[in-house]
Design an enzyme around this catalytic site. Structure first.
Site, short mmCIF file in Angstrom:
data_model
loop_
_atom_site.label_atom_id
_atom_site.label_comp_id
_atom_site.label_asym_id
_atom_site.label_seq_id
_atom_site.Cartn_x
_atom_site.Cartn_y
_atom_site.Cartn_z
N HIS A 12 -3.22 13.83 -20.06
CA HIS A 12 -4.64 13.54 -20.33
C HIS A 12 -4.86 12.05 -20.62
CE1 HIS A 12 -3.60 14.88 -24.71
NE2 HIS A 12 -3.40 13.59 -24.58
N HIS A 59 -7.49 12.73 -30.76
CA HIS A 59 -6.69 11.56 -31.10
C HIS A 59 -7.37 10.76 -32.20
CE1 HIS A 59 -5.52 12.80 -27.05
NE2 HIS A 59 -4.37 12.18 -27.22
N HIS A 194 6.07 9.81 -23.53
CA HIS A 194 5.42 8.54 -23.83
C HIS A 194 5.44 8.23 -25.31
CE1 HIS A 194 1.92 11.30 -24.20
NE2 HIS A 194 1.19 10.34 -24.74
N GLU A 241 3.30 15.83 -27.42
CA GLU A 241 2.14 16.55 -26.88
C GLU A 241 2.57 17.67 -25.93
OE1 GLU A 241 -1.31 13.06 -26.81
OE2 GLU A 241 -0.25 13.53 -24.96
C1 DHB Z 1 -2.51 7.23 -23.74
C2 DHB Z 1 -3.20 8.03 -24.65
C3 DHB Z 1 -2.90 9.38 -24.72
O1 DHB Z 1 -3.56 10.20 -25.55
C4 DHB Z 1 -1.93 9.93 -23.93
O2 DHB Z 1 -1.67 11.24 -24.09
C5 DHB Z 1 -1.25 9.14 -23.03
C6 DHB Z 1 -1.54 7.79 -22.94
C7 DHB Z 1 -2.85 5.79 -23.65
O3 DHB Z 1 -3.70 5.32 -24.42
O4 DHB Z 1 -2.29 5.10 -22.80
FE FE Z 2 -2.73 12.05 -25.85
#
Ligand code: DHB
Ligand code: FE
Length: 288
Positions: A12, A59, A194, A241
């Site tokens: 997402h 978030h 990530h 996540e």
């Molecule tokens: C980013 C934010 C998110 O919530 C995520 O799941 C992946 C990447 C971002 O800000 O790059």
């Molecule tokens: Fe996220």
């Protein structure tokens, strides 16, 4: 009766939404990612659900850090798109499915998942980007109603992967006991590996991601057996996540088949993926 017709797992990442909103999907940076989505989008457009149950995390946009529910369900008639600091995405407001929401809340509490209810909720990129992955051009209105299911993945201790999988099973049972005829798609959002901050910012673990993508279909138990520390170590602080994919998987029947998947690096600083599963167990033609 209501049925789960398909399950979609998808990243997402906000910039995926921004690429669509700003007409950049054909740019060389984004084209491979959106090309990877195309077969799934075609199949989903041919199998439209009435309702999408979207498992996501806020978030710290709509739900402040003052009160962080581990699991919550939106019960509103509609949900505004959250302003995450750069203005609201120019996408339609999200229309709720309050009767299904209330049924899920009651059934889940009766199955000992004492969830919170969100009677008012703005939805951030965690929910709106997956909706855009399903439907890139909604026009004035999204093609289905939505039940938001919130999971805390940002403040430790997050729920365990095993608990998320069990939560998904309880959601699946609750959907299937909803008396109205309704075709339901379940979305598990977030991931893949990530980490957005700290010494390991930019972490990508393709080996772990591809293993996870494989196991989510036929061996979700192996993913449920991992600890939250395993997820953070292997996939990064935000890669945890991925436990939300297990909620989606738990809600599906045991008889699923993979329609399509795609894995792409990078989207923003992250590994992005999509996996789409047809739920054969709940299709009328296979019912006994
Ligand atoms: C980013 C934010 C998110 O919530 C995520 O799941 C992946 C990447 C971002 O800000 O790059
Ligand atoms: Fe996220």
């Amino acid at each position: 009766m209501a049925n789960v017709i398909w399950g979609l797992a998808t990243s997402h990442v906000p910039s995926i939404g921004a690429a669509m909103d700003n007409g950049k999907t054909e740019d060389p940076y984004w084209k491979p990612l959106f090309d990877g989505y195309a077969p799934a989008r075609k199949w989903m457009a041919e199998h439209p659900p009435d309702v999408a149950v979207i498992v996501y995390n806020d978030h710290a946009n709509a739900i402040g850090m003052d009160l962080v529910p581990t699991f919550a369900i939106g019960t509103a008639d509609s949900y505004d798109v959250a302003d995450e600091g750069w203005g609201r995405r120019q996408v339609p407001p999200v229309v709720g499915a309050p009767q299904l929401s209330e049924h899920l809340v009651r059934e889940l509490v009766d199955s000992s998942f004492d969830i919170a209810t969100a009677n008012r909720l703005d939805v951030d990129h965690g929910l709106t980007v997956p909706l855009s992955v399903y439907c890139s051009e909604p026009g004035e209105a999204w093609p289905c109603t939505v039940v938001p299911v919130l999971v805390n993945v940002i403040q430790s201790p997050q729920p365990t992967a095993a608990r998320c999988y069990e939560f998904g099973k309880a959601i699946g049972q609750a959907i299937r006991s909803f008396p109205q005829d309704s075709k339901v798609a379940v979305f598990g959002t977030g991931g893949m590996s990530h980490q957005l901050a700290g010494a390991r910012a930019g972490l990508i673990n393709e080996q772990f991601d591809r293993w996870f993508l494989k196991k989510i279909e036929n061996d979700p138990e192996a993913l449920a057996a991992l600890t939250r520390e395993d997820y953070v170590r292997e996939a990064g602080t935000e890669g945890i996540e991925m436990i939300m994919w297990l909620v989606m998987r738990g809600a599906m029947s045991t008889n699923i088949s993979r329609v399509h998947d795609a894995y792409h690096v990078p989207a923003s600083n992250t590994a992005a993926a999509l996996a789409l599963f047809d739920d054969l167990g709940d299709r009328p033609e296979t019912a006994t």
